[in-house]
Design an enzyme around this catalytic site. Structure first.
Site, PDB file in Angstrom:
ATOM      1  CG  ASN A   1       8.047  64.058  23.233  1.00 63.80           C
ATOM      2  OD1 ASN A   1       7.935  65.224  22.867  1.00 63.80           O
ATOM      3  ND2 ASN A   1       8.566  63.175  21.959  1.00 63.80           N
TER       4      ASN A   1
ATOM      5  CE1 TYR B   1       7.273  54.332  21.011  1.00 62.69           C
ATOM      6  CE2 TYR B   1       7.414  51.807  20.979  1.00 62.69           C
ATOM      7  CZ  TYR B   1       6.983  53.082  20.144  1.00 62.69           C
ATOM      8  OH  TYR B   1       6.810  53.091  19.156  1.00 62.69           O
TER       9      TYR B   1
ATOM     10  CG  PHE C   1      20.893  41.592  23.150  1.00 62.56           C
ATOM     11  CD1 PHE C   1      21.418  42.372  24.085  1.00 62.56           C
ATOM     12  CD2 PHE C   1      20.562  42.757  21.996  1.00 62.56           C
ATOM     13  CE1 PHE C   1      22.030  43.282  24.078  1.00 62.56           C
ATOM     14  CE2 PHE C   1      21.043  43.952  21.925  1.00 62.56           C
ATOM     15  CZ  PHE C   1      21.859  44.406  23.000  1.00 62.56           C
TER      16      PHE C   1
ATOM     17  N   GLY D   1      14.461  64.386  14.429  1.00 59.14           N
ATOM     18  CA  GLY D   1      14.485  64.559  12.925  1.00 59.14           C
ATOM     19  C   GLY D   1      15.608  65.305  12.355  1.00 59.14           C
TER      20      GLY D   1
HETATM   21  N1  NAD Z   1      10.697  52.701  13.817  1.00 60.55           N
HETATM   22  C1  NAD Z   1       9.799  51.778  13.956  1.00 60.55           C
HETATM   23  O1  NAD Z   1      10.178  50.778  13.615  1.00 60.55           O
HETATM   24  C2  NAD Z   1       8.731  52.035  14.476  1.00 60.55           C
HETATM   25  C3  NAD Z   1       7.801  51.102  14.910  1.00 60.55           C
HETATM   26  C4  NAD Z   1       6.467  51.069  15.587  1.00 60.55           C
HETATM   27  C5  NAD Z   1       6.085  52.405  15.757  1.00 60.55           C
HETATM   28  N2  NAD Z   1       6.946  53.664  15.393  1.00 60.55           N
HETATM   29  C6  NAD Z   1       6.309  54.697  15.485  1.00 60.55           C
HETATM   30  O2  NAD Z   1       6.522  55.670  14.374  1.00 60.55           O
HETATM   31  C7  NAD Z   1       6.602  57.080  14.675  1.00 60.55           C
HETATM   32  C8  NAD Z   1       8.097  57.617  13.874  1.00 60.55           C
HETATM   33  O3  NAD Z   1       9.208  56.812  14.109  1.00 60.55           O
HETATM   34  P1  NAD Z   1      10.407  56.971  13.513  1.00 60.55           P
HETATM   35  O4  NAD Z   1      11.229  55.591  13.518  1.00 60.55           O
HETATM   36  O5  NAD Z   1      10.281  57.677  12.386  1.00 60.55           O
HETATM   37  O6  NAD Z   1      11.177  57.970  14.648  1.00 60.55           O
HETATM   38  P2  NAD Z   1      12.183  59.071  14.459  1.00 60.55           P
HETATM   39  O7  NAD Z   1      12.557  59.310  15.772  1.00 60.55           O
HETATM   40  O8  NAD Z   1      12.913  59.151  13.305  1.00 60.55           O
HETATM   41  O9  NAD Z   1      11.105  60.303  14.228  1.00 60.55           O
HETATM   42  C9  NAD Z   1      10.084  60.947  15.050  1.00 60.55           C
HETATM   43  C10 NAD Z   1      10.172  62.434  14.756  1.00 60.55           C
HETATM   44  O10 NAD Z   1       9.291  62.972  15.627  1.00 60.55           O
HETATM   45  C11 NAD Z   1       9.948  63.997  16.063  1.00 60.55           C
HETATM   46  N3  NAD Z   1       9.429  64.411  17.275  1.00 60.55           N
HETATM   47  C12 NAD Z   1       9.432  64.069  18.546  1.00 60.55           C
HETATM   48  N4  NAD Z   1       8.853  64.601  19.395  1.00 60.55           N
HETATM   49  C13 NAD Z   1       8.191  65.396  19.056  1.00 60.55           C
HETATM   50  C14 NAD Z   1       7.561  66.581  19.478  1.00 60.55           C
HETATM   51  N5  NAD Z   1       6.963  66.554  20.864  1.00 60.55           N
HETATM   52  N6  NAD Z   1       6.784  67.748  18.622  1.00 60.55           N
HETATM   53  C15 NAD Z   1       7.278  67.496  17.361  1.00 60.55           C
HETATM   54  N7  NAD Z   1       8.166  66.647  16.696  1.00 60.55           N
HETATM   55  C16 NAD Z   1       8.592  65.633  17.574  1.00 60.55           C
HETATM   56  C17 NAD Z   1      11.437  64.013  16.108  1.00 60.55           C
HETATM   57  O11 NAD Z   1      12.370  64.979  15.790  1.00 60.55           O
HETATM   58  C18 NAD Z   1      11.415  62.890  14.912  1.00 60.55           C
HETATM   59  O12 NAD Z   1      11.898  63.882  13.666  1.00 60.55           O
HETATM   60  C19 NAD Z   1       6.925  57.212  16.135  1.00 60.55           C
HETATM   61  O13 NAD Z   1       5.684  57.701  16.916  1.00 60.55           O
HETATM   62  C20 NAD Z   1       7.266  55.588  16.739  1.00 60.55           C
HETATM   63  O14 NAD Z   1       6.648  55.432  18.121  1.00 60.55           O
HETATM   64  C21 NAD Z   1       8.404  53.398  14.678  1.00 60.55           C
END
Ligand code: NAD
Length: 321
Positions: free
Chosen positions: A90, A139, A206, A36
């Site tokens: 994580n 995942y 793909f 982030g």
């Molecule tokens: N982007 C998508 O399409 C999508 C789809 C389904 C689910 N999700 C879920 O939504 C959530 C957010 O996804 P995103 O796309 O914003 O991803 P992202 O990587 O932009 O955001 C994740 C954030 O969590 C922080 N982070 C990771 N591990 C950490 C920890 N142990 N402690 C504190 N901070 C931590 C990272 O620095 C990052 O800012 C995730 O849980 C992801 O699995 C996302």
């Protein structure tokens, strides 16, 4: 009411923080900045740099918190198959620590960012919440394991939880309040946008021999602002304690070629791509039923038409051209 948003400096989390602040909640963001950006966190929120793996920080924050929106995790399906231990630590250990500290401070309300990946290959479409859960990547397994754990804590400790199973999150805040690009994008739209902005030269498709109208895969894209609004509705209903697993998708699909064509139209840039082999585990079609979200959260996606998704994303990516 004070809400702790873990992962609130990430792509989806920062949009949820905006929505929470706009709705007048006090917001505390915990993010280790592994992916982030602190500058994505709205100034109305308090930011703490730290990890869900750090029990001391969790213990310090927990007493002042009324509810938790837990996004912090890694989300690359491909990477999780190569380095599962990183995802164990994580996504699973980090969340177990959070749940444990919540429990010890008698905090019970949590909204969990889950994913369509818990379903695995769709057995029927649209995928609804009764579909079997059978993840085909590690995942997805980590998310399912946390859902199951929360189910136990609901029974054993009186937790109220809602697991929101997102389909493909896309788009940006229409007021351009989030300016950072997604880090290490894995999803189609930011990858095409990087091509349009000249950050990458070309992209791969793909497989274009699927049983779909143009041969490329069909997916359900949900605008990140719609996702954020669903979290507000979920917070308002969390004490009802009767809704648990909810899909967040639109029920509509777009093919890879649809998305490329729309990007080319809106950006006036030519996208260079090559077609390679299919990836293992990519179903031809994947889309959600949105009827339970409507019924249980009173929520419908209002910002998720493809043009709006692409326009709001381009207004950020074009600043990098
Ligand atoms: N982007 C998508 O399409 C999508 C789809 C389904 C689910 N999700 C879920 O939504 C959530 C957010 O996804 P995103 O796309 O914003 O991803 P992202 O990587 O932009 O955001 C994740 C954030 O969590 C922080 N982070 C990771 N591990 C950490 C920890 N142990 N402690 C504190 N901070 C931590 C990272 O620095 C990052 O800012 C995730 O849980 C992801 O699995 C996302």
């Amino acid at each position: 009411m004070k809400i702790l948003v873990t992962g609130g400096a990430g792509y989806i989390g920062s949009h949820i923080v905006l929505e929470l602040c706009d709705e007048g909640y006090d917001v505390l963001v915990l993010d280790d900045l592994s992916l982030g950006n602190e500058s994505s966190v709205d100034k109305r929120a308090e930011f703490i740099k730290g990890s869900t793996l750090d029990e001391q920080i969790l213990k310090k924050l927990m007493p002042e918190v009324d509810g938790i929106i837990h996004l912090a995790s890694f989300k690359s399906a491909g990477e999780s198959m190569i380095n599962p231990s990183v995802y164990t630590q994580n996504n699973i250990e980090g969340t177990l620590r959070l749940i444990d500290v919540m429990s010890s401070y008698n905090k019970k309300n949590i909204i969990f960012s889950s994913t369509a990946a818990v379903y695995g290959n769709p057995q029927y479409l649209p995928v609804d919440e009764n579909h079997q859960t059978n993840p085909i990547n590690y995942y997805g397994f980590t998310k399912l394991m946390i859902e199951n754990t929360l189910g136990w804590y609901k029974d054993l400790k009186g937790f109220n939880f809602i697991a929101l199973r997102y389909f493909n999150a896309a788009g940006y805040d229409k007021e351009n309040r989030i300016l950072n690009l997604e880090n290490k994008p894995q999803n189609l739209i930011p990858i095409i946008m990087e091509c349009a902005a000249g950050i990458r030269r070309s992209m791969q498709i793909f497989g274009d021999d699927y049983n779909t109208p143009d041969g490329t895969c069909l997916r359900d894209y949900i605008h990140v602002t719609d996702l954020a609004k669903a979290h507000i509705n979920a917070l308002r209903r969390i004490n009802d304690n009767n809704t648990i697993f909810i899909n967040l998708g639109t029920g509509f699909t777009h093919s890879v070629y649809d998305v490329i064509r729309t990007v080319e139209k809106i950006t006036s840039k030519k996208i260079n791509y090559s077609v390679t082999n299919r990836r293992e585990g990519d179903p031809a079609k994947l889309y959600s039923s949105s009827s339970f979200a409507k019924k249980s959260l009173g929520w419908v996606a209002k910002n998720s038409d493809l043009e709006n998704i692409i326009k709001t994303t381009w207004s950020i990516y074009k600043t990098r051209v």
